[in-house]
Design a protein around this motif. Structure first.
Motif, PDB file in Angstrom:
ATOM      1  N   GLU A 213      -4.194 -21.843 -52.877  1.00 40.53           N
ATOM      2  CA  GLU A 213      -3.866 -22.227 -51.505  1.00 40.53           C
ATOM      3  C   GLU A 213      -3.946 -21.065 -50.518  1.00 40.53           C
ATOM      4  N   ILE A 214      -4.520 -19.936 -50.938  1.00 44.07           N
ATOM      5  CA  ILE A 214      -4.730 -18.834 -50.001  1.00 44.07           C
ATOM      6  C   ILE A 214      -5.820 -19.228 -49.014  1.00 44.07           C
ATOM      7  N   GLU A 215      -5.600 -18.961 -47.731  1.00 39.49           N
ATOM      8  CA  GLU A 215      -6.546 -19.339 -46.694  1.00 39.49           C
ATOM      9  C   GLU A 215      -7.424 -18.159 -46.282  1.00 39.49           C
ATOM     10  N   ASP A 216      -8.657 -18.458 -45.865  1.00 38.38           N
ATOM     11  CA  ASP A 216      -9.521 -17.418 -45.326  1.00 38.38           C
ATOM     12  C   ASP A 216      -9.190 -17.217 -43.848  1.00 38.38           C
ATOM     13  N   ASP A 217      -9.995 -16.426 -43.152  1.00 41.94           N
ATOM     14  CA  ASP A 217      -9.688 -16.118 -41.759  1.00 41.94           C
ATOM     15  C   ASP A 217      -9.812 -17.328 -40.850  1.00 41.94           C
ATOM     16  N   ARG A 218     -10.460 -18.377 -41.322  1.00 37.84           N
ATOM     17  CA  ARG A 218     -10.587 -19.605 -40.538  1.00 37.84           C
ATOM     18  C   ARG A 218      -9.564 -20.662 -40.956  1.00 37.84           C
ATOM     19  N   GLY A 219      -8.627 -20.267 -41.802  1.00 36.14           N
ATOM     20  CA  GLY A 219      -7.579 -21.189 -42.226  1.00 36.14           C
ATOM     21  C   GLY A 219      -7.994 -22.153 -43.305  1.00 36.14           C
ATOM     22  N   ARG A 220      -9.097 -21.875 -44.016  1.00 35.43           N
ATOM     23  CA  ARG A 220      -9.581 -22.777 -45.059  1.00 35.43           C
ATOM     24  C   ARG A 220      -9.151 -22.289 -46.439  1.00 35.43           C
ATOM     25  N   THR A 221      -8.577 -23.185 -47.214  1.00 31.81           N
ATOM     26  CA  THR A 221      -8.336 -22.905 -48.623  1.00 31.81           C
ATOM     27  C   THR A 221      -9.657 -23.071 -49.364  1.00 31.81           C
ATOM     28  N   PRO A 222      -9.747 -22.610 -50.620  1.00 34.36           N
ATOM     29  CA  PRO A 222     -10.966 -22.876 -51.392  1.00 34.36           C
ATOM     30  C   PRO A 222     -11.292 -24.367 -51.475  1.00 34.36           C
ATOM     31  N   LEU A 223     -10.264 -25.215 -51.549  1.00 32.74           N
ATOM     32  CA  LEU A 223     -10.496 -26.654 -51.583  1.00 32.74           C
ATOM     33  C   LEU A 223     -11.115 -27.130 -50.270  1.00 32.74           C
TER      34      LEU A 223
END
Length: 375
Positions: A213-223
């Motif tokens: 559930e870690i998010e990238d800089d755009r707020g996206r999780t891997p899922l």
């Protein structure tokens, strides 16, 4: 995948720049059709971004200490570490003249010395070469397994994108940070596995302890990322069939990790059909109601919902009997109903049954249950 030949660096080779100029060319990761439609962006190849250096010898530029002391020639690099924030690297230098080893940034180290130390590591990362990684790690040179390239990416991110289970296991076993986020988008190894359609790697990383559930800089999780790519991958195209199957596999793995430990209290609504069937569920832990794929909801809850059964809060069990089919039934008093009802054992909370049996035994001795002909 293109190969990179590595030879013993000569004095005329170039060296890493601490602040390399960004380029617009693509990394040498395996490409996938239509992947360029997705906003997942990868910066230049993790190998070595190079810039010129005037000093072409093993001689360190004069470094003035508080005593105005100049160090001599570099013997070798004997350790490395990523700086806080994974913005750059430092190296532990062993000196030929006997000075105590000291940590220096890359821009103070001659290009051929740095290349001799770094090139094998990044070549192994680029080629997902397990044997090469093993040789380097076995050398015991105090290398930081979380060493970063100019964009803050570690070897684990690259081998995850390349789909190498042996390399992922090896680097994880050596202590690699499974949740490291790069500096060019905040991507983790799980994002790389999702973006490059590696369901087996996604599952392995989760099994090893990566946070799904870690998010990238755009707020996206891997899922989120996997679903985003799946949505732009054409349906009905035979050339994209395998890719869609792989992406659906990634989505299943990541959904399973996200919803694995949550317990549904009630299904409230449903939408979609077939593979897209979802239920709006209320969680027992009080979390916000959420739409969940049907396959992640308990079959008993789905069965009850589809049969139109409603849930109620039981206060106590006040009676018991053996029904017509020889199965035990309990008379349940409900919080929101005036009259108690007879319910099969499967519909009654185990704790309420135990409380009822304990009370009955205290009052009447061992409980005797008689068969009744009708409710």
């Amino acid at each position: 995948m293109e190969a990179v030949s590595v030879t013993k660096p000569a004095a005329s080779h170039l060296k890493l720049s601490p602040n390399p100029t960004k380029h617009s060319f693509s990394p040498s990761f395996p490409s996938h059709p239509h992947f360029h439609h997705h906003p997942l962006r990868h910066k230049p190849t993790p190998f070595l971004t190079l810039s010129s250096l005037q000093n072409n010898q093993h001689q360190l530029p004069t470094t003035t200490t508080t005593e105005d002391e100049s160090y001599g020639e570099v013997k070798r690099i004997i350790g490395s570490r990523a700086l806080d924030g994974a913005t750059a690297m430092e190296y532990l230098i062993e000196w030929k003249d006997g000075h105590a080893p000291s940590w220096l940034p890359s821009d103070f180290i001659a290009k051929d010395v740095l290349s001799e130390y770094e090139s094998p590591w990044w070549t192994a990362a680029k080629k997902a070469d397990q044997a090469a990684f093993q040789r380097i790690l076995d050398a015991g040179d105090d290398r930081d397994v979380d060493a970063v390239d100019p964009d803050g990416r570690t070897a684990l991110l690259f081998v995850s994108g390349l789909g190498s289970e042996p390399c992922v296991r090896l680097l994880a076993g050596a202590g690699a940070n499974l949740d490291h986020r790069d500096n060019s988008g905040g991507l983790t190894a799980l994002h790389m596995a999702a973006g490059y359609v590696k369901p087996d790697i996604a599952k392995l990383l989760i099994d090893l302890g990566a946070d799904p559930e870690i998010e990238d800089d755009r707020g996206r999780t891997p899922l989120d990322l996997a679903k985003e790519i799946l949505n732009v991958t054409p349906k009905g195209n035979p050339m994209q069939f395998g890719r869609r199957i792989g992406l659906e596999g990634v989505v299943r793995v990541l959904e399973g990790a996200v919803y694995e430990f949550a317990e549904v209290e009630e299904i409230m609504e449903k939408r979609g059909k077939g593979e897209n069937l979802e239920y709006l569920v209320r969680w027992k832990d009080g979390g916000a109601n959420e739409w969940v794929k049907a396959r992640f909801v308990g079959e008993d809850l789905v069965r009850d919902y589809e049969a139109g059964l409603e849930y109620a809060v039981a206060e106590a069990v006040v009676g018991s009997r053996v029904g017509d089919e020889g199965k035990l039934e309990f008379l349940v008093k409900w919080a929101d109903l005036d009259e108690p009802t007879w319910e099969p054992e499967d519909n009654v909370d185990d704790e309420l049954i135990k409380e009822f049996q304990a009370q009955a035994q205290n009052v009447n001795g061992p409980m005797v249950v008689s068969k009744q002909d009708s409710p």
